[in-house]
Design a protein around this motif. Structure first.
Motif, PDB file in Angstrom:
ATOM      1  N   SER A  61     -12.041  -1.382  -6.992  1.00  0.00           N
ATOM      2  CA  SER A  61     -10.805  -1.152  -7.737  1.00  0.00           C
ATOM      3  C   SER A  61      -9.668  -0.755  -6.796  1.00  0.00           C
ATOM      4  O   SER A  61      -8.701  -1.473  -6.659  1.00  0.00           O
ATOM      5  N   LYS A  62      -9.778   0.361  -6.078  1.00  0.00           N
ATOM      6  CA  LYS A  62      -8.591   0.838  -5.353  1.00  0.00           C
ATOM      7  C   LYS A  62      -8.935   1.817  -4.249  1.00  0.00           C
ATOM      8  O   LYS A  62      -9.946   2.503  -4.278  1.00  0.00           O
ATOM      9  N   LEU A  86       0.885  13.684  -3.140  1.00  0.00           N
ATOM     10  CA  LEU A  86       1.715  12.475  -3.165  1.00  0.00           C
ATOM     11  C   LEU A  86       0.768  11.275  -3.089  1.00  0.00           C
ATOM     12  O   LEU A  86       0.293  10.904  -2.029  1.00  0.00           O
ATOM     13  N   LEU A  87       0.483  10.664  -4.245  1.00  0.00           N
ATOM     14  CA  LEU A  87      -0.500   9.572  -4.314  1.00  0.00           C
ATOM     15  C   LEU A  87       0.171   8.219  -4.117  1.00  0.00           C
ATOM     16  O   LEU A  87       1.272   7.979  -4.604  1.00  0.00           O
ATOM     17  N   PHE A  88      -0.525   7.340  -3.410  1.00  0.00           N
ATOM     18  CA  PHE A  88      -0.117   5.938  -3.348  1.00  0.00           C
ATOM     19  C   PHE A  88      -1.370   5.085  -3.202  1.00  0.00           C
ATOM     20  O   PHE A  88      -2.455   5.600  -2.943  1.00  0.00           O
ATOM     21  N   PHE A  89      -1.192   3.764  -3.399  1.00  0.00           N
ATOM     22  CA  PHE A  89      -2.341   2.854  -3.350  1.00  0.00           C
ATOM     23  C   PHE A  89      -2.319   1.998  -2.095  1.00  0.00           C
ATOM     24  O   PHE A  89      -1.254   1.597  -1.618  1.00  0.00           O
ATOM     25  N   PRO A  91      -4.358  -1.678  -1.331  1.00  0.00           N
ATOM     26  CA  PRO A  91      -5.220  -2.625  -2.054  1.00  0.00           C
ATOM     27  C   PRO A  91      -6.502  -2.915  -1.273  1.00  0.00           C
ATOM     28  O   PRO A  91      -6.563  -2.702  -0.054  1.00  0.00           O
ATOM     29  N   ASN A  92      -7.523  -3.409  -1.966  1.00  0.00           N
ATOM     30  CA  ASN A  92      -8.783  -3.697  -1.261  1.00  0.00           C
ATOM     31  C   ASN A  92      -8.629  -4.838  -0.253  1.00  0.00           C
ATOM     32  O   ASN A  92      -9.441  -4.971   0.652  1.00  0.00           O
ATOM     33  N   GLN A 157       9.233   1.824  -2.236  1.00  0.00           N
ATOM     34  CA  GLN A 157       7.811   2.085  -2.445  1.00  0.00           C
ATOM     35  C   GLN A 157       7.044   1.543  -1.235  1.00  0.00           C
ATOM     36  O   GLN A 157       7.497   0.637  -0.553  1.00  0.00           O
ATOM     37  N   TRP A 158       5.836   2.085  -0.990  1.00  0.00           N
ATOM     38  CA  TRP A 158       5.138   1.822   0.264  1.00  0.00           C
ATOM     39  C   TRP A 158       4.114   0.684   0.186  1.00  0.00           C
ATOM     40  O   TRP A 158       3.245   0.572   1.056  1.00  0.00           O
ATOM     41  N   ALA A 159       4.204  -0.165  -0.856  1.00  0.00           N
ATOM     42  CA  ALA A 159       3.178  -1.197  -1.051  1.00  0.00           C
ATOM     43  C   ALA A 159       3.063  -2.101   0.172  1.00  0.00           C
ATOM     44  O   ALA A 159       1.961  -2.413   0.631  1.00  0.00           O
ATOM     45  N   ARG A 160       4.204  -2.533   0.694  1.00  0.00           N
ATOM     46  CA  ARG A 160       4.204  -3.425   1.841  1.00  0.00           C
ATOM     47  C   ARG A 160       3.855  -2.657   3.113  1.00  0.00           C
ATOM     48  O   ARG A 160       3.019  -3.105   3.912  1.00  0.00           O
ATOM     49  N   GLY A 163       0.183  -1.564   2.658  1.00  0.00           N
ATOM     50  CA  GLY A 163      -0.747  -2.415   1.918  1.00  0.00           C
ATOM     51  C   GLY A 163      -1.034  -3.758   2.548  1.00  0.00           C
ATOM     52  O   GLY A 163      -1.764  -4.562   1.968  1.00  0.00           O
ATOM     53  N   PHE A 164      -0.480  -4.013   3.731  1.00  0.00           N
ATOM     54  CA  PHE A 164      -0.704  -5.337   4.324  1.00  0.00           C
ATOM     55  C   PHE A 164      -2.162  -5.506   4.753  1.00  0.00           C
ATOM     56  O   PHE A 164      -2.899  -4.525   4.931  1.00  0.00           O
TER      57      PHE A 164
ATOM     58  N   PHE B  89       2.120  -1.193  -6.603  1.00  0.00           N
ATOM     59  CA  PHE B  89       0.817  -1.593  -7.152  1.00  0.00           C
ATOM     60  C   PHE B  89       0.514  -0.883  -8.464  1.00  0.00           C
ATOM     61  O   PHE B  89       0.877   0.287  -8.648  1.00  0.00           O
ATOM     62  N   ASN B  92      -6.434  -2.034 -11.053  1.00  0.00           N
ATOM     63  CA  ASN B  92      -7.087  -2.775 -12.142  1.00  0.00           C
ATOM     64  C   ASN B  92      -7.628  -1.843 -13.225  1.00  0.00           C
ATOM     65  O   ASN B  92      -7.865  -2.288 -14.346  1.00  0.00           O
ATOM     66  N   GLN B 157       6.153   8.544  -4.847  1.00  0.00           N
ATOM     67  CA  GLN B 157       5.578   7.221  -5.040  1.00  0.00           C
ATOM     68  C   GLN B 157       5.110   7.113  -6.493  1.00  0.00           C
ATOM     69  O   GLN B 157       4.824   8.109  -7.139  1.00  0.00           O
ATOM     70  N   ALA B 159       2.434   5.809  -7.992  1.00  0.00           N
ATOM     71  CA  ALA B 159       1.024   5.542  -8.296  1.00  0.00           C
ATOM     72  C   ALA B 159       0.605   6.164  -9.631  1.00  0.00           C
ATOM     73  O   ALA B 159      -0.066   5.524 -10.446  1.00  0.00           O
ATOM     74  N   ALA B 216       3.685 -10.207   2.423  1.00  0.00           N
ATOM     75  CA  ALA B 216       3.342  -8.795   2.586  1.00  0.00           C
ATOM     76  C   ALA B 216       1.832  -8.598   2.659  1.00  0.00           C
ATOM     77  O   ALA B 216       1.342  -7.739   3.394  1.00  0.00           O
TER      78      ALA B 216
END
Lengths: 261, 261
Positions: A61-62, A86-89, A91-92, A157-160, A163-164, B89, B92, B157, B159, B216
């Protein structure tokens, strides 16, 4: 107990890590210990040529990560300490394993390592209190929360930025017997020590982080929680070799490349 | 072609949606059309009692969402239009299907709907140019990018604000034949129209968003891209029923509850 995920060229398998002198063996398991009881098959493989360790887990999931969780790191970044985690994701698709290259994207010119203790969740975890949080932990591994610092500054936001692909090396294995309250968290670039902190310096400790994250959302077995990085972050460039180490777990080492190299 | 995911009480199955007059049928498929060719089994089920539509996809990796992508919405939020897509993000674990309740967490007192066009990715997608982006699209569905607005303001963030369980209703099905360039995006709360925009008003269009996200990070089959919401967002409360509609796809309706109710 240490659980590794590895390949000898075919499908990934799991094994218990056994050390005898300076030799390390994998006692091969049938199935996936993250989703079923782990049964040794009797086969034993020596770690070395022909055996490649993989990320010990691919989150189904994450990856939930935590920013600004060590005061010295908050200070070096010039921010304020957070009043809640301070939460962020991540991706797998950002997860890679030991010795896999960290591939610098072409859109960033400033990428940093961040050594972190990572928590691997064992069972569905929702609205858990800190005093019960450890019951949901399979074990711990080492993470590098690789960050494109320039994109982190420019993107809201910090996705990029975080999250790369290849931005989340995990490994070398899951240590199930760790007490996470006060272990060293270290990083080295080309052998030179860059970060040297201790988990006791966290603003929010592991139990609190699991609880807080579980109240924000359900954590699933195999989900990974990154717990923040101590001071000493800095750049990595193509050709570097970055090592992240958590005391009593091991060393996660990754080369750094740029794709056009 | 419309692809629905549904259950009649046992494991989820997929079906092509067929409309005859005012009756709707599901032509049942063997397997999962997101990972293999879809073969009709010959079985046909009428939509109605005993059939529950599910989220047409559970992303195996991630929901990549885009913030501030309609100028009128940027203005109502009081921000500046972004110079590049603002990616974030949703995990899921936040995905639910048609008619599933949106469960308001206890830590928020201000939750908003956000109707959006959602893109479902068909195959691994990395570094794709806008002119080739459509080749990676299985189809389109409707999303509600449910947001805890108070947590969005206080948390650095998003999340927690956009990642809690049930914060990503998707459905009612995947429409594979849509031209996404200019379709209506509407939301209603208790029957009253709240948002009424068109995808032609996007700051960054669908092709550009797919391309940007794919540069990204790698998008995987079943990953979902939310494309932003038009103006008119607002609160939902326990007891409300929120409908999100995208023209030529359908209506995604969800009741709103608070857990202690």
């Amino acid at each position: 107990m240490r659980i590794a995920r590895f390949t000898t060229g075919d499908d990934p398998r799991f094994g218990f890590v056994q050390t005898e002198g300076d030799r390390t063996y994998l006692a091969v398991l049938s199935g996936d210990p993250l989703s079923m009881p782990a049964m040794p098959t009797g086969e034993r493989i020596e770690l070395g040529d022909g055996v490649r360790l993989l990320s010990p887990v691919i989150p189904r999931s994450k990856v939930v990560a935590v920013g600004r969780n060590y005061l010295d790191h908050v200070r070096e970044m010039g921010g304020e300490p957070p009043t809640s985690p301070l939460l962020f994701f991540k991706p797998n698709t950002s997860v890679v394993g030991p010795d896999d290259p960290i591939v610098l994207p072409e859109w960033t010119s400033e990428v940093s390592y961040e050594a972190e203790l990572a928590v691997v969740i064992s069972k569905p975890c929702k609205d858990v209190e800190p005093e019960n949080a450890r019951a949901y932990v399979l074990g711990y591994t080492v993470a590098n929360d690789v960050t494109a610092r320039d994109a982190q500054r420019t993107d809201d936001q910090w996705a990029r930025a975080k999250g790369f692909d290849t931005a989340c090396p995990l490994g070398p294995w899951i240590e199930t017997d760790l007490n996470p309250e006060d272990v060293g968290v270290v990083s080295r670039v080309n052998g030179e020590t860059k970060q040297d902190g201790r988990t006791a310096e966290m603003i929010f400790d592991v139990d609190y982080l699991i609880s807080y994250a579980s109240k924000a959302m359900t954590l699933l077995p195999g989900d990974v929680l990154l717990t923040g990085t101590p001071a000493g972050v800095g750049r990595i460039e193509s050709g570097d070799r970055v090592e992240c180490e958590v005391e009593e777990i091991g060393v996660l080492a990754n080369p750094v490349v740029r794709r056009e190299d």
